[in-house]
Design a protein around this motif. Structure first.
Motif, PDB file in Angstrom:
ATOM      1  N   GLY A  50       0.851  -1.189   0.000  1.00 50.02           N
ATOM      2  CA  GLY A  50       0.000   0.000   0.000  1.00 50.02           C
ATOM      3  C   GLY A  50       0.883   1.233   0.000  1.00 50.02           C
ATOM      4  N   LEU A  51       0.398   2.308  -0.601  1.00 48.07           N
ATOM      5  CA  LEU A  51       1.241   3.477  -0.812  1.00 48.07           C
ATOM      6  C   LEU A  51       1.760   4.085   0.477  1.00 48.07           C
ATOM      7  CD1 LEU A  51      -0.339   5.530  -3.741  1.00 48.07           C
ATOM      8  CD2 LEU A  51       1.465   3.817  -3.782  1.00 48.07           C
ATOM      9  N   ARG A  52       0.877   4.313   1.418  1.00 53.61           N
ATOM     10  CA  ARG A  52       1.317   5.017   2.631  1.00 53.61           C
ATOM     11  C   ARG A  52       2.325   4.188   3.426  1.00 53.61           C
ATOM     12  NH1 ARG A  52      -3.912   7.240   2.220  1.00 53.61           N
ATOM     13  NH2 ARG A  52      -3.845   9.523   2.228  1.00 53.61           N
ATOM     14  N   GLU A  53       2.051   2.902   3.573  1.00 51.91           N
ATOM     15  CA  GLU A  53       2.981   2.049   4.313  1.00 51.91           C
ATOM     16  C   GLU A  53       4.330   1.989   3.600  1.00 51.91           C
ATOM     17  OE1 GLU A  53       3.487  -2.653   5.602  1.00 51.91           O
ATOM     18  OE2 GLU A  53       1.544  -1.895   4.943  1.00 51.91           O
ATOM     19  N   PHE A  54       4.306   1.952   2.270  1.00 54.35           N
ATOM     20  CA  PHE A  54       5.531   1.789   1.498  1.00 54.35           C
ATOM     21  C   PHE A  54       6.366   3.063   1.428  1.00 54.35           C
ATOM     22  CE2 PHE A  54       7.832   1.875  -2.589  1.00 54.35           C
ATOM     23  CZ  PHE A  54       8.615   0.738  -2.444  1.00 54.35           C
ATOM     24  N   ALA A  55       5.692   4.237   1.298  1.00 59.23           N
ATOM     25  CA  ALA A  55       6.443   5.445   0.957  1.00 59.23           C
ATOM     26  C   ALA A  55       6.280   6.616   1.899  1.00 59.23           C
ATOM     27  CB  ALA A  55       6.045   5.893  -0.463  1.00 59.23           C
ATOM     28  N   GLN A  56       5.252   6.626   2.734  1.00 64.34           N
ATOM     29  CA  GLN A  56       4.995   7.815   3.541  1.00 64.34           C
ATOM     30  C   GLN A  56       6.138   8.075   4.522  1.00 64.34           C
ATOM     31  OE1 GLN A  56       1.562   7.835   6.245  1.00 64.34           O
ATOM     32  NE2 GLN A  56       0.949   9.770   5.307  1.00 64.34           N
ATOM     33  N   GLY A  57       6.560   9.340   4.574  1.00 62.78           N
ATOM     34  CA  GLY A  57       7.602   9.746   5.498  1.00 62.78           C
ATOM     35  C   GLY A  57       9.014   9.476   5.021  1.00 62.78           C
ATOM     36  N   LYS A  58       9.175   8.849   3.863  1.00 65.86           N
ATOM     37  CA  LYS A  58      10.508   8.509   3.373  1.00 65.86           C
ATOM     38  C   LYS A  58      11.081   9.573   2.449  1.00 65.86           C
ATOM     39  CE  LYS A  58       9.654   3.532   3.737  1.00 65.86           C
ATOM     40  NZ  LYS A  58       9.551   2.248   3.016  1.00 65.86           N
ATOM     41  N   GLY A  59      10.256  10.557   2.071  1.00 66.06           N
ATOM     42  CA  GLY A  59      10.749  11.617   1.205  1.00 66.06           C
ATOM     43  C   GLY A  59      11.006  11.124  -0.206  1.00 66.06           C
ATOM     44  N   THR A  60      11.864  11.830  -0.927  1.00 71.82           N
ATOM     45  CA  THR A  60      12.188  11.492  -2.309  1.00 71.82           C
ATOM     46  C   THR A  60      13.224  10.368  -2.324  1.00 71.82           C
ATOM     47  OG1 THR A  60      11.742  13.764  -3.009  1.00 71.82           O
ATOM     48  CG2 THR A  60      13.044  12.397  -4.497  1.00 71.82           C
ATOM     49  N   GLN A  61      12.849   9.245  -2.933  1.00 76.24           N
ATOM     50  CA  GLN A  61      13.696   8.051  -2.941  1.00 76.24           C
ATOM     51  C   GLN A  61      14.305   7.813  -4.315  1.00 76.24           C
ATOM     52  OE1 GLN A  61      14.103   5.981   0.056  1.00 76.24           O
ATOM     53  NE2 GLN A  61      13.354   7.984   0.726  1.00 76.24           N
ATOM     54  N   LEU A  62      15.586   7.455  -4.337  1.00 77.72           N
ATOM     55  CA  LEU A  62      16.315   7.185  -5.576  1.00 77.72           C
ATOM     56  C   LEU A  62      16.698   5.717  -5.630  1.00 77.72           C
ATOM     57  CD1 LEU A  62      18.057   8.005  -8.120  1.00 77.72           C
ATOM     58  CD2 LEU A  62      19.925   8.375  -6.485  1.00 77.72           C
ATOM     59  N   GLU A  63      16.422   5.085  -6.782  1.00 78.75           N
ATOM     60  CA  GLU A  63      16.897   3.726  -7.052  1.00 78.75           C
ATOM     61  C   GLU A  63      17.679   3.749  -8.358  1.00 78.75           C
ATOM     62  OE1 GLU A  63      13.727   0.538  -6.363  1.00 78.75           O
ATOM     63  OE2 GLU A  63      12.567   2.368  -6.630  1.00 78.75           O
ATOM     64  N   ILE A  64      18.894   3.226  -8.339  1.00 80.73           N
ATOM     65  CA  ILE A  64      19.672   3.072  -9.570  1.00 80.73           C
ATOM     66  C   ILE A  64      19.367   1.687 -10.122  1.00 80.73           C
ATOM     67  CG2 ILE A  64      21.990   2.953 -10.560  1.00 80.73           C
ATOM     68  CD1 ILE A  64      22.891   4.948  -8.444  1.00 80.73           C
ATOM     69  N   LEU A  65      18.698   1.644 -11.276  1.00 74.49           N
ATOM     70  CA  LEU A  65      18.248   0.375 -11.840  1.00 74.49           C
ATOM     71  C   LEU A  65      19.322  -0.293 -12.685  1.00 74.49           C
ATOM     72  CD1 LEU A  65      14.620   1.418 -12.873  1.00 74.49           C
ATOM     73  CD2 LEU A  65      15.380   0.334 -10.750  1.00 74.49           C
ATOM     74  N   ASP A  66      20.051   0.499 -13.475  1.00 70.66           N
ATOM     75  CA  ASP A  66      21.166  -0.002 -14.270  1.00 70.66           C
ATOM     76  C   ASP A  66      21.990   1.191 -14.730  1.00 70.66           C
ATOM     77  OD1 ASP A  66      19.859   1.120 -16.549  1.00 70.66           O
ATOM     78  OD2 ASP A  66      18.811  -0.754 -16.936  1.00 70.66           O
ATOM     79  N   ASP A  67      22.920   0.981 -15.651  1.00 71.57           N
ATOM     80  CA  ASP A  67      23.816   2.063 -16.066  1.00 71.57           C
ATOM     81  C   ASP A  67      23.074   3.259 -16.654  1.00 71.57           C
ATOM     82  OD1 ASP A  67      25.987   0.684 -15.229  1.00 71.57           O
ATOM     83  OD2 ASP A  67      26.700   0.091 -17.222  1.00 71.57           O
ATOM     84  N   GLN A  68      21.921   3.027 -17.251  1.00 73.29           N
ATOM     85  CA  GLN A  68      21.215   4.096 -17.949  1.00 73.29           C
ATOM     86  C   GLN A  68      19.928   4.549 -17.276  1.00 73.29           C
ATOM     87  OE1 GLN A  68      21.600   1.985 -22.056  1.00 73.29           O
ATOM     88  NE2 GLN A  68      21.341   4.159 -22.483  1.00 73.29           N
ATOM     89  N   HIS A  69      19.457   3.825 -16.274  1.00 72.87           N
ATOM     90  CA  HIS A  69      18.135   4.138 -15.725  1.00 72.87           C
ATOM     91  C   HIS A  69      18.167   4.323 -14.213  1.00 72.87           C
ATOM     92  CE1 HIS A  69      17.265   2.029 -19.550  1.00 72.87           C
ATOM     93  NE2 HIS A  69      16.244   2.854 -19.604  1.00 72.87           N
ATOM     94  N   VAL A  70      17.473   5.349 -13.763  1.00 77.59           N
ATOM     95  CA  VAL A  70      17.210   5.529 -12.339  1.00 77.59           C
ATOM     96  C   VAL A  70      15.711   5.743 -12.164  1.00 77.59           C
ATOM     97  CG1 VAL A  70      19.478   6.573 -11.954  1.00 77.59           C
ATOM     98  CG2 VAL A  70      17.480   8.048 -12.264  1.00 77.59           C
ATOM     99  N   ARG A  71      15.220   5.382 -10.972  1.00 73.73           N
ATOM    100  CA  ARG A  71      13.813   5.599 -10.649  1.00 73.73           C
ATOM    101  C   ARG A  71      13.746   6.439  -9.382  1.00 73.73           C
ATOM    102  NH1 ARG A  71      10.670   0.359 -10.732  1.00 73.73           N
ATOM    103  NH2 ARG A  71      12.009  -0.143  -8.965  1.00 73.73           N
ATOM    104  N   ILE A  72      12.954   7.510  -9.439  1.00 80.95           N
ATOM    105  CA  ILE A  72      12.781   8.412  -8.308  1.00 80.95           C
ATOM    106  C   ILE A  72      11.308   8.414  -7.933  1.00 80.95           C
ATOM    107  CG2 ILE A  72      12.973  10.812  -7.533  1.00 80.95           C
ATOM    108  CD1 ILE A  72      15.264  11.115  -9.592  1.00 80.95           C
ATOM    109  N   THR A  73      11.015   8.222  -6.648  1.00 81.80           N
ATOM    110  CA  THR A  73       9.626   8.171  -6.200  1.00 81.80           C
ATOM    111  C   THR A  73       9.407   9.141  -5.045  1.00 81.80           C
ATOM    112  OG1 THR A  73      10.160   6.298  -4.754  1.00 81.80           O
ATOM    113  CG2 THR A  73       9.237   5.785  -6.916  1.00 81.80           C
ATOM    114  N   ARG A  74       8.195   9.663  -4.980  1.00 77.91           N
ATOM    115  CA  ARG A  74       7.799  10.551  -3.871  1.00 77.91           C
ATOM    116  C   ARG A  74       6.299  10.444  -3.680  1.00 77.91           C
ATOM    117  NH1 ARG A  74       6.400  14.167  -0.237  1.00 77.91           N
ATOM    118  NH2 ARG A  74       7.970  15.676   0.456  1.00 77.91           N
TER     119      ARG A  74
END
Length: 325
Positions: free
Chosen positions: A161-185
């Motif tokens: 669920g969204l709130r349990e997964f992301a609430q309070g964590k701010g802007t999150q960065l994931e490096i997926l591979d050499d060319q791709h990153v994913r940013i969530t908020r």
């Protein structure tokens, strides 16, 4: 990451994916049998799925399509051949055209989904059976291993669920591979308003500013497909820094769920990135996901080193204060 292994067996003509999750089997079953939840992860980053039909019964069919940031489409179809709630189900999985019909010359596969309880929660085992070694080699060469791994690793956010997964964590960065990153908020506000905040020039001027002491000096935005945009910032009096800006073109538009644009630093010969921005609402909160495609790892690292993620977090905090309220 949930996926613990993906192994292909040329002798048995199988590919087996194993992933573990901290939820019960009933929750895992629900995710795989609800097309709206399936759409959130069935498709690797940058290729989200849309299920057009989902007739969940033995003999029923499901059809779906995945759309790339540039509008390319890859279709698929399932024929349900066995259902054993809540332990698993089987399908014949085929590459499909726009009508949902199997594509001639492309392999069909028997795919078995199994959900088993573990001391920590549940385990997904996905075994794909191929009709020949050539068919197995073909899908491996097409990137099926990488695609299934990336897609399944997106399940955590759906299960929690969204709130349990992301609430309070701010802007999150994931490096997926050499060319791709994913940013969530996670934004505490409705999707329609968060969408407008990203596409309405007047609203953008109010929050998309990075650190305090900067103002948006240019906001010319045409979000229609093929339309262009130009945005720029300059320091206010007493703030150090040089003006800068970006320009680009809208490649794909699915209001209010997804917009894909190129981004180029104005006045430079730096290569463009492709920015794939999506919005998902659950219980009044909206998850903003930005998938960025860089030309190479060096460009990725140079951009991230500028403090981009920190600046985005300051902007998102401002959005919640002055736009969402």
């Amino acid at each position: 990451m949930p996926v613990t292994s993906v192994e292909s067996d040329a002798e048995a003509l199988t590919m087996t994916l194993v992933a573990d999750f901290p939820v019960g089997t009933e929750r895992l079953w629900a995710v795989f049998t609800d097309p709206r939840q399936l759409e959130r992860f069935w498709g690797p980053p940058g290729w989200p799925a849309t299920f057009d039909a989902f007739d969940f019964r033995v003999g029923g069919r499901a059809t779906y399509s995945m759309t790339s940031p540039r509008g390319e489409r890859a279709g698929g179809a399932w024929e349900f051949t066995a259902i054993d709630e809540p332990r698993g189900f089987e399908v014949i999985d085929a590459f499909a055209d726009e009508s949902g019909d199997p594509i001639e010359g492309m392999p069909s596969m028997r795919m078995v989904f199994s959900f088993d309880a573990t001391p920590e929660g549940s385990r997904l085992m996905n075994v794909t059976h191929f009709t020949s070694a050539e068919a197995l080699e073909q899908v491996v060469a097409m990137g099926m291993v990488e695609g299934m791994t990336l897609a399944t690793n997106q399940l955590d956010a759906v299960l929690a669920g969204l709130r349990e997964f992301a609430q309070g964590k701010g802007t999150q960065l994931e490096i997926l591979d050499d060319q791709h990153v994913r940013i969530t908020r996670l934004i505490e506000g409705p999707r329609e308003l968060v969408w407008r905040a990203h596409t309405d020039p007047e609203l953008m001027r109010r929050w998309m500013l990075g650190p305090d002491g900067w103002r948006m000096s240019v906001s010319e935005v045409d979000v229609s497909v093929g339309g262009t945009y130009r945005i720029a910032w300059e320091p206010e009096e007493g703030t150090e820094g040089e003006p800068f800006g970006f320009d680009g073109e809208t490649l794909l538009l699915d209001e209010p769920r997804r917009i894909v644009q190129t981004e180029h630093m104005t006045g430079t010969d730096y290569p463009s990135t492709t920015n794939d921005l999506s919005f998902y609402e659950e219980d009044g909160a909206t998850l903003v996901t930005l998938l960025i495609e860089y030309p190479d790892a060096a460009t990725r690292d140079a951009v991230l080193a500028t403090g981009m993620v920190e600046g985005m977090e300051q902007s998102f905090e401002r959005m919640e204060r002055v736009v969402i309220g």
